[in-house]
Motif scaffolding. Sequence first.
Motif, short mmCIF file in Angstrom:
data_model
loop_
_atom_site.label_atom_id
_atom_site.label_comp_id
_atom_site.label_asym_id
_atom_site.label_seq_id
_atom_site.Cartn_x
_atom_site.Cartn_y
_atom_site.Cartn_z
N ARG A 51 0.83 -1.20 0.00
CA ARG A 51 0.00 0.00 0.00
C ARG A 51 0.87 1.26 0.00
N ARG A 52 1.95 1.24 0.78
CA ARG A 52 2.86 2.39 0.83
C ARG A 52 3.46 2.65 -0.54
N LYS A 53 3.91 1.59 -1.22
CA LYS A 53 4.49 1.75 -2.56
C LYS A 53 3.45 2.31 -3.53
N ALA A 54 2.23 1.76 -3.45
CA ALA A 54 1.17 2.19 -4.36
C ALA A 54 0.79 3.65 -4.13
N GLN A 55 0.74 4.07 -2.88
CA GLN A 55 0.40 5.46 -2.57
C GLN A 55 1.47 6.42 -3.07
N GLU A 56 2.72 6.05 -2.94
CA GLU A 56 3.81 6.90 -3.43
C GLU A 56 3.73 7.06 -4.95
N LEU A 57 3.45 5.97 -5.64
CA LEU A 57 3.30 6.04 -7.09
C LEU A 57 2.09 6.90 -7.47
N GLY A 58 0.99 6.76 -6.72
CA GLY A 58 -0.23 7.51 -6.98
C GLY A 58 -0.05 9.00 -6.77
N ASP A 59 0.66 9.37 -5.70
CA ASP A 59 0.91 10.79 -5.42
C ASP A 59 1.71 11.43 -6.56
N ALA A 60 2.66 10.68 -7.10
CA ALA A 60 3.50 11.21 -8.18
C ALA A 60 2.71 11.39 -9.48
N GLU A 61 1.66 10.60 -9.66
CA GLU A 61 0.88 10.62 -10.89
C GLU A 61 -0.27 11.62 -10.87
N ARG A 62 -0.76 11.98 -9.69
CA ARG A 62 -2.03 12.69 -9.57
C ARG A 62 -2.11 13.99 -10.39
N LYS A 63 -1.15 14.89 -10.22
CA LYS A 63 -1.21 16.17 -10.92
C LYS A 63 -1.10 16.00 -12.43
N ARG A 64 -0.23 15.08 -12.84
CA ARG A 64 -0.07 14.85 -14.28
C ARG A 64 -1.37 14.34 -14.90
N VAL A 65 -2.01 13.40 -14.22
CA VAL A 65 -3.25 12.82 -14.72
C VAL A 65 -4.36 13.86 -14.79
N GLU A 66 -4.47 14.70 -13.78
CA GLU A 66 -5.50 15.74 -13.77
C GLU A 66 -5.32 16.69 -14.95
N ALA A 67 -4.07 17.06 -15.24
CA ALA A 67 -3.81 17.97 -16.37
C ALA A 67 -4.14 17.31 -17.70
N VAL A 68 -3.78 16.03 -17.84
CA VAL A 68 -4.04 15.31 -19.09
C VAL A 68 -5.54 15.14 -19.30
N ARG A 69 -6.27 14.80 -18.24
CA ARG A 69 -7.72 14.62 -18.36
C ARG A 69 -8.41 15.92 -18.77
N LYS A 70 -7.97 17.03 -18.21
CA LYS A 70 -8.56 18.33 -18.56
C LYS A 70 -8.33 18.65 -20.03
N ALA A 71 -7.11 18.43 -20.50
CA ALA A 71 -6.78 18.70 -21.91
C ALA A 71 -7.57 17.78 -22.84
N GLU A 72 -7.71 16.52 -22.47
CA GLU A 72 -8.43 15.59 -23.33
C GLU A 72 -9.92 15.89 -23.36
N TYR A 73 -10.47 16.34 -22.22
CA TYR A 73 -11.89 16.71 -22.19
C TYR A 73 -12.13 17.88 -23.14
N GLU A 74 -11.27 18.89 -23.08
CA GLU A 74 -11.42 20.05 -23.95
C GLU A 74 -11.27 19.66 -25.42
N ASP A 75 -10.36 18.73 -25.70
CA ASP A 75 -10.16 18.26 -27.07
C ASP A 75 -11.40 17.52 -27.58
N GLU A 76 -11.99 16.68 -26.73
CA GLU A 76 -13.20 15.95 -27.12
C GLU A 76 -14.36 16.90 -27.41
N GLN A 77 -14.50 17.95 -26.60
CA GLN A 77 -15.57 18.93 -26.82
C GLN A 77 -15.35 19.69 -28.12
N TRP A 78 -14.09 20.02 -28.43
CA TRP A 78 -13.80 20.71 -29.68
C TRP A 78 -14.14 19.82 -30.88
N LYS A 79 -13.77 18.56 -30.82
CA LYS A 79 -14.05 17.65 -31.94
C LYS A 79 -15.56 17.47 -32.12
N ALA A 80 -16.31 17.43 -31.01
CA ALA A 80 -17.76 17.28 -31.11
C ALA A 80 -18.38 18.49 -31.80
#
Length: 202
Positions: A51-80
């Motif tokens: 669990r400790r290892k998984a949490q450390e990996l998750g903390d490192a990923e969180r901000k990157r994932v949030e930024a990518v999801r926001k960009a992809e959502y905006e891209d999907e709306q533009w394509k629609a």
Amino acid sequence: CPLCDLNFCTNCLRTYHYRTTCTEVRQLEDAWRTWTVSGRAHYWRHDKEMRRKAQELGDAERKRVEAVRKAEYEDEQWKAANCRHCPHCDRLVNKLEGCNAMRCGFDTDTKGNVQSGCRTAFDWNKAKPYTPVEAGANVTITAIPQNEKKRHPSWKCDECNKDIVGLRFSCVNCETYSICERCDADERIAHTPGHFSEIVER
């Protein structure tokens, strides 16, 4: 690509994906992101060290994932709002200006702006509008006692070379690359950047 040797899907232009369609790959990728941020730690919640290892990996990923999801959502709306599917080859087409007489892959009047496409004529008004791809469902995989975990017949982990028992992580962007659940949580293992896995329970 003959110039840079990049393998990509000519339909959706993402990194080439095996064993999955262009629609499925977007959902699998988002499910993978959810796993890396929170699903992995939840799965290992009864194992203190994992669990400790998984949490450390998750903390490192969180901000990157949030930024990518926001960009992809905006891209999907533009394509629609701006794209439709070619009725003949299903590629996405964006009408820049002019009338509704379209050609898939180049401008109808000038024959310029050449891109990949089937070169077939169609009416913009009759083409199917693009539907935004929804994010993948949250990944909640119930932890199973070690003695109840299922073995994946004929599968060995490509990192530790042991039989895969429990979850199997199959890289969508590699022709053959699968690892076990313990190697997935090992921060020392660095697979190809940008690749992600489908999580296989059985």
